[in-house]
Design an enzyme around this catalytic site. Structure first.
Site, mmCIF file in Angstrom:
data_model
loop_
_atom_site.group_PDB
_atom_site.id
_atom_site.type_symbol
_atom_site.label_atom_id
_atom_site.label_comp_id
_atom_site.label_asym_id
_atom_site.label_seq_id
_atom_site.Cartn_x
_atom_site.Cartn_y
_atom_site.Cartn_z
ATOM 1 C CD GLU A 223 -3.047 -1.089 2.300
ATOM 2 O OE1 GLU A 223 -3.735 0.112 2.425
ATOM 3 O OE2 GLU A 223 -3.255 -1.928 2.881
ATOM 4 C CG HIS A 239 6.395 -28.542 6.694
ATOM 5 N ND1 HIS A 239 6.785 -29.892 7.142
ATOM 6 C CD2 HIS A 239 6.730 -27.744 7.650
ATOM 7 C CE1 HIS A 239 7.239 -29.570 8.194
ATOM 8 N NE2 HIS A 239 7.170 -28.497 8.788
ATOM 9 C CE LYS A 333 -12.723 -0.061 1.064
ATOM 10 N NZ LYS A 333 -12.193 0.509 2.294
HETATM 11 O O1 PA5 Z 1 -5.478 0.416 3.997
HETATM 12 C C1 PA5 Z 1 -6.425 0.433 3.983
HETATM 13 O O2 PA5 Z 1 -6.997 1.521 3.281
HETATM 14 C C2 PA5 Z 1 -7.730 -0.509 3.483
HETATM 15 O O3 PA5 Z 1 -6.605 -1.866 3.665
HETATM 16 C C3 PA5 Z 1 -8.576 -0.486 4.541
HETATM 17 O O4 PA5 Z 1 -8.125 -0.458 5.958
HETATM 18 C C4 PA5 Z 1 -9.688 -1.526 4.418
HETATM 19 O O5 PA5 Z 1 -10.161 -1.338 3.085
HETATM 20 C C5 PA5 Z 1 -10.881 -1.642 5.163
HETATM 21 O O6 PA5 Z 1 -11.375 -0.285 5.501
HETATM 22 P P1 PA5 Z 1 -11.568 0.370 6.979
HETATM 23 O O7 PA5 Z 1 -10.223 0.136 7.757
HETATM 24 O O8 PA5 Z 1 -11.966 1.556 7.067
HETATM 25 O O9 PA5 Z 1 -12.508 -0.506 7.443
#
Ligand code: PA5
Length: 339
Positions: A223, A239, A333
């Protein structure tokens, strides 16, 4: 190649600021643990409902809790969830559909529940059903809010006698690391590791308490640095994955293994790591080893989490990208909301 000072201008979302404040965020977050009332006690097990940057809190909690904790990254709950289960819904935005759906289902089975969120539909659901919720500060990327998504629950579990470590020791363990990783610090361990990983594909290995940490490194590199990264845990990888080394030099020449180590590694895991290092060396494959620091297992695990966060930040800068935006997640999303 521009220097670090120039590269820092890529940090448009101010990820550096949140990294810099992590130990202090933990202290603030521990103060929020009083928002989880003692009324939830008496549970026999817990499920953490969450996705992505919110769910990792559940994986870390599970390694240190003295009651069984399962992280559910799904729309549906396991069949065993019942009135003895504590539901912990964690969603930074409060809008994550998997978390909301699983939480609604869970509330039909148990009334022991708490949520951690900045607001959104999750907070509204809690208000409607009179479920306590911990208000998390808004304005952060979810993954940069780990202190606020994890430590209120660690603090509550410690208070209820359900945690095997003292979470209030963690900030002191992290401050020297934070100081060493600041951009102005020479001999910066995070910058050195990011440089070693630049242009490579990290494969992060953990075991026991560092298994979720290895996963956190992988997802932070994805990310923040916008690049592929992988993870696996010992002893399981001995394994299966080890056999893949045979063609790794040909098919995966940019792979670099990173072993996350602590003083609490099981002795047989420690022996396996030494053997794996020999196998990797014999095959001409690269690896790095990083040791967590701190006086207990929780502190060492969080030390490694913090180092990985810094490494992924500097790797983003070396990759020429802003660490903060996660456009593919937002786009997906958005498309899911389309009729
Ligand atoms: O890092 C991110 O933006 C995502 O992994 C979010 O955490 C994930 O999409 C879930 O969203 P939220 O943390 O708002 O529930």
């Amino acid at each position: 190649m521009p220097g670090w000072k120039e590269l820092l201008s890529l940090d448009g979302g101010r990820m550096l600021q949140t990294l810099r404040e992590f130990p202090e965020q933990i202290e603030r977050a521990l103060g929020l643990s009083c928002r989880v009332p003692n009324g939830v006690q008496g549970f026999k097990n817990a499920v953490v409902l969450g996705m992505g940057g919110s769910a990792i809190a559940g994986d870390l909690l599970a390694r240190f809790a003295t009651v069984p904790v399962t992280t559910v990254r799904d729309y549906v709950l396991p069949p065993w969830v019942n009135a003895d289960t504590l539901l912990i819904a964690i969603s930074y935005s409060g809008e994550t559909e998997e978390t909301l759906q699983a939480f609604r289902e869970g509330l039909r089975r148990t009334k022991r529940a708490v949520a951690l969120t900045t607001g959104g539909a999750l907070a509204a659901l809690c208000e409607e059903q009179e479920i306590p919720w911990v208000p998390v500060p808004p304005g952060l990327p979810p993954r940069a809010a780990l202190a606020f998504l994890l430590f209120p629950i660690l603090g509550c579990f410690a208070r209820l006698g359900c945690l095997r470590e003292n979470p209030s020791r963690v900030p002191a363990a992290l401050r020297p690391l934070r100081d060493a990783c600041l951009p102005e610090h020479n001999e910066n361990p995070a910058q050195a590791l990011a440089q070693a990983l630049c242009g490579q594909i990290p494969v992060v290995y953990g075991a026991g308490i560092t298994a979720p940490v290895a996963y956190r490194w992988k997802t932070q590199i994805n990310e923040n640095a916008k690049q592929p990264a992988y993870w696996m845990e010992l002893p399981e990888l001995c394994h299966n994955e080890i056999v893949g080394y045979e063609l790794a030099g040909k098919l995966f020449p940019q792979g670099v293994v990173i072993f996350l180590r602590t003083a609490f590694d099981h002795p047989r895991v420690a022996k396996r790591v030494e053997i794996l290092k020999e196998v990797l060396t014999a095959r001409g494959l690269a690896f790095q080893e990083v040791w967590g620091q701190g006086e207990d297992a929780l502190a060492q695990a969080l030390w490694l989490v913090h180092l990985g966060d810094w490494v992924s930040f500097y790797l983003a800068l070396l990759n020429g990208v802003d660490p903060t935006p996660v456009r593919p997640i937002q786009e997906l999303k958005r498309r899911l909301k389309e009729p």
